[in-house]
Design a protein around this motif. Structure first.
Motif, short mmCIF file in Angstrom:
data_model
loop_
_atom_site.label_atom_id
_atom_site.label_comp_id
_atom_site.label_asym_id
_atom_site.label_seq_id
_atom_site.Cartn_x
_atom_site.Cartn_y
_atom_site.Cartn_z
N PHE A 13 0.83 -1.21 0.00
CA PHE A 13 0.00 0.00 0.00
C PHE A 13 0.86 1.26 0.00
CE2 PHE A 13 -2.35 3.35 2.26
CZ PHE A 13 -3.44 3.47 1.40
N LEU A 14 1.91 1.27 0.79
CA LEU A 14 2.80 2.43 0.82
C LEU A 14 3.55 2.61 -0.50
CD1 LEU A 14 4.16 2.20 4.45
CD2 LEU A 14 2.61 3.91 3.52
N CYS A 15 3.86 1.50 -1.17
CA CYS A 15 4.55 1.58 -2.46
C CYS A 15 3.66 2.17 -3.55
CB CYS A 15 5.03 0.21 -2.90
SG CYS A 15 6.45 -0.35 -1.97
N LEU A 16 2.36 2.19 -3.35
CA LEU A 16 1.46 2.85 -4.30
C LEU A 16 1.79 4.33 -4.40
CD1 LEU A 16 -1.98 1.30 -3.30
CD2 LEU A 16 -0.71 0.81 -5.38
N PHE A 17 2.27 4.90 -3.31
CA PHE A 17 2.49 6.34 -3.23
C PHE A 17 3.96 6.74 -3.20
CE2 PHE A 17 -1.46 5.23 -1.09
CZ PHE A 17 -2.36 5.87 -1.92
N LYS A 18 4.80 5.93 -2.58
CA LYS A 18 6.22 6.26 -2.45
C LYS A 18 7.04 5.01 -2.70
CE LYS A 18 8.78 9.77 -1.71
NZ LYS A 18 8.91 10.71 -2.77
N PHE A 19 7.84 5.04 -3.72
CA PHE A 19 8.60 3.87 -4.17
C PHE A 19 9.60 3.39 -3.13
CE2 PHE A 19 12.10 1.85 -6.42
CZ PHE A 19 11.44 0.97 -7.25
N ILE A 20 10.32 4.28 -2.50
CA ILE A 20 11.40 3.91 -1.59
C ILE A 20 10.90 3.16 -0.36
CG2 ILE A 20 11.44 6.08 -0.29
CD1 ILE A 20 14.52 4.08 -1.43
N ALA A 21 9.60 3.26 -0.07
CA ALA A 21 9.05 2.56 1.09
C ALA A 21 9.21 1.05 0.96
CB ALA A 21 7.57 2.91 1.25
N GLY A 22 9.15 0.52 -0.24
CA GLY A 22 9.27 -0.92 -0.45
C GLY A 22 10.61 -1.48 -0.02
N PRO A 23 11.70 -0.96 -0.57
CA PRO A 23 13.00 -1.50 -0.15
C PRO A 23 13.31 -1.26 1.33
CG PRO A 23 13.21 -0.37 -2.23
CD PRO A 23 11.83 -0.10 -1.74
N LEU A 24 12.99 -0.09 1.84
CA LEU A 24 13.31 0.19 3.24
C LEU A 24 12.49 -0.66 4.20
CD1 LEU A 24 13.68 4.08 3.23
CD2 LEU A 24 15.48 2.36 3.47
#
Length: 152
Positions: A13-24
């Motif tokens: 869900f967070l990656c829908l809005f901010k890409f860097i949230a996925g890896p971190l």
């Protein structure tokens, strides 16, 4: 298993809005590189697909709602146009995970009138590239003892 799915869904869900949230957040959750790439790319591409196909509707209806007297060319729009003129669709797609959000990059490409298939392909390539780069970078950084102790 439920905890894993809830964590995965939250990161997605967070990656829908901010890409860097996925890896971190994927690294924080203890995911491997493949899991980080899957959650990050799937989150970004969901956003890209939604806004590619709803982009025209969003652009026309959104501009009507917030139609204030805005400067036609702000510093940000000038920079986007410079990138567009110099690098084209690949430049915007390449910078979307870094500077723009998945939604922002898609809206920019849609507003330039790019074909939907090209938008989806370039954003997919960009998402995979940056997900691998960020995922591997975080893995390597966490091998440093000082940073590993801060992370855990």
């Amino acid at each position: 298993m439920n905890e894993y799915l809830i964590t995965f869904a939250g990161i997605y869900f967070l990656c829908l809005f901010k890409f860097i949230a996925g890896p971190l957040l994927g690294a924080a959750a203890g995911y491997g590189l493949l899991e980080i790439v899957i959650v990050t790319v799937s989150g970004m591409m969901t956003s890209v697909i939604l806004f590619t196909f709803l982009g025209e509707w969003f652009k026309t209806n959104w501009t009507i709602i917030i139609k204030k007297k805005q400067k036609r060319f702000s510093k940000r729009t000038r920079n986007i146009i410079k990138i567009w003129k110099k690098f084209g669709i690949w430049g915007i797609a390449f910078l979307t995970p870094l500077i723009l959000t998945p939604i922002g990059g898609t809206v920019v490409l849609t507003s330039f009138g790019i074909a939907k298939r090209k938008i989806l392909f370039t954003m997919l390539v960009s998402a995979f590239f940056w997900a691998f780069v960020f995922g591997l970078s975080i893995e390597e950084l966490l091998k440093i003892p000082f940073l590993k102790s801060l992370w855990t």
